[in-house]
Design a protein around this motif. Structure first.
Motif, PDB file in Angstrom:
ATOM      1  N   UNK A 113       0.721  -1.138  -0.107  1.00 17.15           N
ATOM      2  CA  UNK A 113      -0.038   0.165   0.021  1.00 17.15           C
ATOM      3  C   UNK A 113       0.894   1.199   0.004  1.00 17.15           C
ATOM      4  N   UNK A 114       1.388   1.777  -1.122  1.00 14.79           N
ATOM      5  CA  UNK A 114       1.929   3.003  -1.227  1.00 14.79           C
ATOM      6  C   UNK A 114       1.105   4.098  -1.473  1.00 14.79           C
ATOM      7  N   UNK A 115       1.628   5.251  -1.699  1.00 10.23           N
ATOM      8  CA  UNK A 115       1.011   6.645  -1.833  1.00 10.23           C
ATOM      9  C   UNK A 115      -0.071   6.505  -3.022  1.00 10.23           C
ATOM     10  N   UNK A 116       0.617   5.888  -4.173  1.00 10.45           N
ATOM     11  CA  UNK A 116      -0.235   5.830  -5.170  1.00 10.45           C
ATOM     12  C   UNK A 116      -1.489   5.029  -5.346  1.00 10.45           C
ATOM     13  N   UNK A 117      -1.453   3.830  -4.339  1.00  8.79           N
ATOM     14  CA  UNK A 117      -2.303   2.768  -4.110  1.00  8.79           C
ATOM     15  C   UNK A 117      -3.429   3.571  -3.311  1.00  8.79           C
ATOM     16  N   UNK A 118      -3.021   4.443  -2.343  1.00  8.25           N
ATOM     17  CA  UNK A 118      -3.999   5.066  -1.434  1.00  8.25           C
ATOM     18  C   UNK A 118      -4.890   5.998  -2.190  1.00  8.25           C
ATOM     19  N   UNK A 119      -3.959   6.668  -2.978  1.00  9.41           N
ATOM     20  CA  UNK A 119      -4.770   7.720  -3.830  1.00  9.41           C
ATOM     21  C   UNK A 119      -5.792   7.051  -4.669  1.00  9.41           C
ATOM     22  N   UNK A 120      -5.552   5.889  -5.293  1.00  8.10           N
ATOM     23  CA  UNK A 120      -6.493   5.415  -6.262  1.00  8.10           C
ATOM     24  C   UNK A 120      -7.619   5.054  -5.463  1.00  8.10           C
ATOM     25  N   UNK A 121      -7.761   4.332  -4.375  1.00 11.50           N
ATOM     26  CA  UNK A 121      -8.762   4.419  -3.468  1.00 11.50           C
ATOM     27  C   UNK A 121      -9.471   5.506  -3.126  1.00 11.50           C
ATOM     28  N   UNK A 122      -8.659   6.551  -2.629  1.00 13.95           N
ATOM     29  CA  UNK A 122      -9.280   7.865  -2.272  1.00 13.95           C
ATOM     30  C   UNK A 122     -10.189   8.577  -3.203  1.00 13.95           C
ATOM     31  N   UNK A 123      -9.675   8.374  -4.396  1.00 13.39           N
ATOM     32  CA  UNK A 123     -10.389   8.923  -5.529  1.00 13.39           C
ATOM     33  C   UNK A 123     -11.822   8.729  -5.602  1.00 13.39           C
ATOM     34  N   UNK A 124     -12.141   7.360  -4.998  1.00 12.97           N
ATOM     35  CA  UNK A 124     -13.811   7.101  -4.910  1.00 12.97           C
ATOM     36  C   UNK A 124     -14.503   7.952  -4.028  1.00 12.97           C
ATOM     37  N   UNK A 125     -13.719   8.756  -3.178  1.00  8.78           N
ATOM     38  CA  UNK A 125     -14.583   9.843  -2.367  1.00  8.78           C
ATOM     39  C   UNK A 125     -14.852  10.993  -3.131  1.00  8.78           C
ATOM     40  N   UNK A 126     -14.341  11.363  -4.294  1.00  6.78           N
ATOM     41  CA  UNK A 126     -14.690  12.373  -5.080  1.00  6.78           C
ATOM     42  C   UNK A 126     -15.991  12.741  -5.324  1.00  6.78           C
ATOM     43  N   UNK A 127     -16.702  11.596  -5.888  1.00  6.30           N
ATOM     44  CA  UNK A 127     -18.186  11.971  -6.269  1.00  6.30           C
ATOM     45  C   UNK A 127     -18.958  12.309  -5.204  1.00  6.30           C
ATOM     46  N   UNK A 128     -18.482  11.771  -3.849  1.00 11.11           N
ATOM     47  CA  UNK A 128     -19.402  11.866  -2.941  1.00 11.11           C
ATOM     48  C   UNK A 128     -19.592  13.556  -2.279  1.00 11.11           C
ATOM     49  N   UNK A 129     -18.359  14.395  -2.884  1.00  8.95           N
ATOM     50  CA  UNK A 129     -18.322  15.660  -2.686  1.00  8.95           C
ATOM     51  C   UNK A 129     -19.585  16.553  -3.295  1.00  8.95           C
ATOM     52  N   UNK A 130     -19.638  16.090  -4.632  1.00  9.73           N
ATOM     53  CA  UNK A 130     -20.787  16.625  -5.290  1.00  9.73           C
ATOM     54  C   UNK A 130     -22.096  16.435  -4.678  1.00  9.73           C
ATOM     55  N   UNK A 131     -22.161  15.269  -4.084  1.00  9.81           N
ATOM     56  CA  UNK A 131     -23.453  14.892  -3.416  1.00  9.81           C
ATOM     57  C   UNK A 131     -23.868  15.794  -2.349  1.00  9.81           C
ATOM     58  N   UNK A 132     -22.679  15.855  -1.430  1.00  7.99           N
ATOM     59  CA  UNK A 132     -22.704  16.618  -0.280  1.00  7.99           C
ATOM     60  C   UNK A 132     -23.097  18.326  -0.737  1.00  7.99           C
ATOM     61  N   UNK A 133     -22.433  18.875  -1.878  1.00  2.00           N
ATOM     62  CA  UNK A 133     -22.589  19.943  -2.233  1.00  2.00           C
ATOM     63  C   UNK A 133     -24.253  20.367  -2.496  1.00  2.00           C
ATOM     64  N   UNK A 134     -24.722  19.191  -3.207  1.00  2.11           N
ATOM     65  CA  UNK A 134     -26.179  19.115  -3.595  1.00  2.11           C
ATOM     66  C   UNK A 134     -27.133  19.454  -2.417  1.00  2.11           C
ATOM     67  N   UNK A 135     -26.601  18.448  -1.501  1.00  2.00           N
ATOM     68  CA  UNK A 135     -27.586  18.524  -0.394  1.00  2.00           C
ATOM     69  C   UNK A 135     -27.570  19.693   0.646  1.00  2.00           C
TER      70      UNK A 135
END
Length: 337
Positions: A255-277
């Motif tokens: 689990x390097x930084x690049x691997x954590x970043x790939x999984x962390x990208x899954x959270x980006x769409x949730x930001x738009x959801x929070x902004x809509x709410x």
């Protein structure tokens, strides 16, 4: 750098950029989330309940995950083709499986959100271009894989470009050579057929057998996704620890930084959801299927119905459930204005 196609190396370095555990999990988790949301939207639509509103948040979330998946799929395939002189068939095959996974997710999203794309010609043709790019890259990968199977180099440590070099010694024929060859051809041909059907579905005006097409298509895409996921989990060193080629290190399981970043990208769409709410982004609710015949005045993706009619040169009547592009076609005919 030219590839050495005469003597196979004893071991190969790991390639966490395309086969690391974080990269693989990001594709698999995104596919699972997108398929579940697509299924929920299609199920809700088939109920035809006039009192039940379709979820704007889920549609926005699904659209974001689908965009992320297909763009990542196109990107990882482009990287693989750029590294054909150093990437071995093992990694090349994993990239192909991930591209099939991204294609299945995008097609499932198309089944759920096609009405949204039809109402905006820019979104519709942007999807069409992405689908075509993904198909072309996937077919190129399929040709490479076929050549590797034909020459018995699928499990060798030669770079994938060596499958075209006459100087490369052929490897031993695998016991399942016929199945692998026929399966690869079937997948490539199936991708072409699915692309043709998806193109028709994206631009179609008719609603006959609409629900049947959605359900059958969703089941087919789910089967594609499960098959690709099982193949990746069985083959990838990141999960099984039993790669078919000898790896020089365990970089794909770390689990390097690049691997954590790939999984962390899954959270980006949730930001738009929070902004809509929170009301930061205005996202109009979609129009249900049984409301298309009424004179709906709603908005979709911030574009008013009246604006859609104006952009159509005033020719649209009723609801703007299909916006033709400004160069050819109309709301009732694909080729004539």
């Amino acid at each position: 750098m030219s590839a050495n196609c005469t003597e196979a190396p004893g071991t190969i370095p790991s390639d966490a950029g395309v086969a690391g555990i974080g990269v693989l999990l990001s594709f698999i988790v995104t596919a699972a989330i997108s398929l579940v949301i697509s299924a929920s939207l299609i199920f809700q639509e088939t109920r035809r309940s006039t009192s039940q509103k379709l979820s704007t948040l889920r549609r926005k979330l699904l659209n974001s995950y689908s965009d992320q998946q297909i763009l990542t799929g196109i990107g990882i395939q482009s990287v693989g083709l750029a590294k054909t002189s150093s990437m071995v068939p093992y990694h090349f095959f994993l990239v192909w499986m991930l591209s099939l996974l991204s294609m299945a997710v995008h097609n499932a999203t198309l089944l759920a959100l096609a009405r949204d794309f039809r109402r905006d010609w820019v979104l519709r043709w942007m999807r069409q271009i992405l689908m075509l790019a993904n198909l072309v890259l996937s077919c190129v990968y399929g040709v490479y894989i076929l050549r590797g199977v034909q020459r018995g180099l699928s499990d060798e440590t030669f770079p994938i470009t060596c499958v075209w070099q006459d100087s490369t010694p052929n490897g031993p024929a695998p016991s399942n050579e016929g199945i692998s060859f026929a399966g690869t051809i079937a997948v490539v041909a199936g991708n072409v057929v699915i692309f043709a059907l998806a193109t028709w579905y994206l631009h179609a005006r008719t609603r006959r057998l609409y629900t049947v097409f959605q359900i059958v298509g969703l089941l087919l895409m789910a089967a594609f996704s499960v098959g690709a996921t099982v193949r990746v989990a069985y083959l990838a060193d990141a999960f099984s620890g039993k790669a078919p080629v000898p790896l020089a290190d365990d970089g794909e399981r770390e689990w390097s930084f690049g691997q954590l970043l790939s999984v962390g990208m899954l959270l980006l769409p949730l930001v738009s959801t929070v902004e809509i709410l929170r009301g930061e982004i205005k996202c109009a609710p979609p129009v249900a299927a049984d409301q298309y015949d009424s004179d709906d005045k709603g908005q979709l993706l911030g574009v008013e119905e009246q604006e859609l009619r104006t952009n159509n040169g005033g020719r649209g009547t009723g609801t703007a459930d299909f916006q033709p592009n400004p160069f050819w076609g109309s709301q009732t005919n694909l080729f004539r204005k």
